[in-house]
Design an enzyme around this catalytic site. Structure first.
Site, PDB file in Angstrom:
ATOM      1  N   GLU A 114      51.879 -39.205  72.861  1.00  0.00           N
ATOM      2  CA  GLU A 114      51.560 -39.317  71.437  1.00  0.00           C
ATOM      3  C   GLU A 114      52.851 -39.239  70.634  1.00  0.00           C
ATOM      4  O   GLU A 114      53.864 -38.734  71.122  1.00  0.00           O
ATOM      5  CB  GLU A 114      50.656 -38.148  71.016  1.00  0.00           C
ATOM      6  CG  GLU A 114      49.288 -38.149  71.646  1.00  0.00           C
ATOM      7  CD  GLU A 114      48.462 -39.349  71.254  1.00  0.00           C
ATOM      8  OE1 GLU A 114      48.294 -39.610  70.072  1.00  0.00           O
ATOM      9  OE2 GLU A 114      47.980 -40.040  72.174  1.00  0.00           O
TER      10      GLU A 114
ATOM     11  N   LYS B 151      39.156 -36.203  73.426  1.00  0.00           N
ATOM     12  CA  LYS B 151      38.480 -37.168  74.299  1.00  0.00           C
ATOM     13  C   LYS B 151      37.222 -36.576  74.953  1.00  0.00           C
ATOM     14  O   LYS B 151      36.197 -37.249  75.039  1.00  0.00           O
ATOM     15  CB  LYS B 151      39.477 -37.683  75.353  1.00  0.00           C
ATOM     16  CG  LYS B 151      40.574 -38.554  74.720  1.00  0.00           C
ATOM     17  CD  LYS B 151      41.710 -38.821  75.694  1.00  0.00           C
ATOM     18  CE  LYS B 151      42.752 -39.766  75.107  1.00  0.00           C
ATOM     19  NZ  LYS B 151      43.991 -39.805  75.910  1.00  0.00           N
TER      20      LYS B 151
END
Ligand code: HSE
Length: 431
Positions: free
Chosen positions: A189, A204
């Site tokens: 990220e 997630k």
């Protein structure tokens, strides 16, 4: 023709354009109509220079040009973040446009609002790329396993941390070097602490569990612990002495109606399929009451895998748009009023790997085992490493299944003893 607007044309967006150009003929055959990206929006002016010639005239920097275009049926949102992305998605709904997004943070944090609003405006939002990159796990869970009551999900959902743990284990590489490599390869990220601290995996598993159990499970309800404290020493002891691999697992289980959901470094037996998932790869192991065990494996990050998932959503939605059925029934079947019970991490019962660092003197083991016993923690295996005569030695124990709160109380008591020379390390084991 199905007309599409793309908002946010970074790495994944450019991958989407590449796939659409490369496979236009087969995509249009599947949809049954021509599909065209008619507007591309990005705040960065330089994005226009990177676009293929045919798209240069479609470029704009104000997202409202996309949302206010009455011809556009479908918006692909790839801006990332939550505040601006939320504004884009909700405004797209108000304008009657369907949405494809890869935004896991947005979906997991605003699940209720997004699906309630989509329903209100009679539009759909698809989000295959939000979990597992190129792995079609959303479709598998939402449609392919629709006949099942989902019993459990175990996921390696973050490529960056899986890459780091693999490099530490296979090449004895230090953590920091492995992280640098992961970033260089482009799957971390922008802020890699989201990967390292388990926050990305938490987003997630929130999405997967909300689909699986039919009710929004907020990220704030999910216990998450990252890999920042995992040492090479523990990875090697686990492998060499006990036959376990260490993975950052996202776990969701239905325990008679109460949901156990957590993200943390986990030891799993080297015979489990998930231990063969290495480097940046992701895998999701799902058990359904009818299908039994299933597993989905692939690249969880990167330009083309993520673009593959976005384009598959675009194809699916475009087909429904062209056939005028998009939005007539919701994509995800969940009940905003259903309340499910989330089990507190303190109540979770698992086996533990525990490494104490103590003086090497008579009576140490009996003190430790006495305190563990007092807190109902039973020992399955015990090992002392290092030569005698040293001032600090590691004592490693594998426990039988024990309740988290009992283990924590015992460790706190042991760490307060004079024989303890540094904070005790523990890693949960998944059977
Ligand atoms: N940062 C994520 C990962 C990729 O490392 O898996 C996108 O979800």
């Amino acid at each position: 023709m199905v007309k599409i607007g793309l908002i946010g044309c970074g790495t994944v967006g450019q991958g989407v354009l590449r796939i659409i150009e490369k496979h236009r003929a087969s995509i249009e055959k599947r949809v049954g109509a021509p599909v065209e990206i008619v507007k591309i929006c990005d705040v960065k002016r330089k994005v226009m220079d990177q676009l293929p010639a045919k798209y240069k005239n479609s470029f704009c920097r104000d997202y409202r040009e996309v949302l206010n275009d009455p011809e556009i049926d479908l918006v692909i949102e790839l801006v990332g973040g939550t505040d601006f992305a939320r504004e884009v998605v909700l405004e797209a709904f108000r304008q009657g446009k369907h949405v494809v997004t890869a935004n896991k943070a947005l979906l997991s944090q605003y699940w209720d609002e997004i699906f309630v609003q989509a329903r209100k405006f009679g539009v759909l939002i698809y989000f295959e790329a939000s979990v597992g990159g190129g792995i079609p796990v959303i479709q598998a869970l939402n449609d392919g396993l629709a006949a099942n009551k989902i019993e459990s999900i175990l996921g390696i959902l973050n490529g960056t941390t899986n890459y780091i743990l693999t490099k530490m284990s296979h090449e004895k590489m230090p953590f920091a070097k492995a992280l640098r490599l992961a970033r260089k390869l482009g799957f971390a990220e922008r802020n890699p602490s989201l990967d390292i601290k388990g926050i990305d995996s938490r987003h997630k598993i929130s999405i997967l569990a909300s689909i699986a159990f039919g009710s929004w499970i907020k990220p704030s309800e999910i216990y998450a612990e990252g890999i920042q404290k995992i040492s090479l020493q523990d990875i090697l002891y686990a492998e060499e002495e006990f036959g376990y691999a260490v993975k950052l697992l996202a776990i969701a289980k239905d325990d008679n109606g109460s949901i156990e959901i957590r993200v943390h470094p986990t030891m799993i037996n080297k015979e489990h399929l998930l231990t063969s998932v290495n480097n940046q790869f992701n895998a999701i192991y799902i058990r359904g009451d009818a299908a039994g065990e299933t597993m989905y494996y692939g690249q969880g990050a990167g330009q083309m895998p993520a673009a593959s998932a976005v384009v598959s959503d675009v194809i699916d939605l475009s087909r429904n748009i062209f056939n005028k059925i998009a939005g007539t029934i919701p994509y995800v079947h969940y009940d905003p009023y259903k309340k499910i019970k989330i089990k507190n991490i303190a109540e979770v019962i698992v086996k533990y790997y525990i490494r104490f660092t103590t003086v090497d003197k008579p009576g140490v083991l009996s003190k430790i085992s006495g305190i563990l016993g007092k807190h109902h923690v039973s020992i399955e295996a015990c090992l002392q490493k290092g030569q005698s005569g040293r001032r600090r030695v590691p004592i490693i124990m594998i426990t039988h299944k024990a309740k988290e709160k009992d283990v924590m109380r015992a460790l706190q008591e042991i760490d307060n003893l004079a024989i303890s020379k540094s904070k005790t390390v523990y890693i949960r084991i998944e059977e």
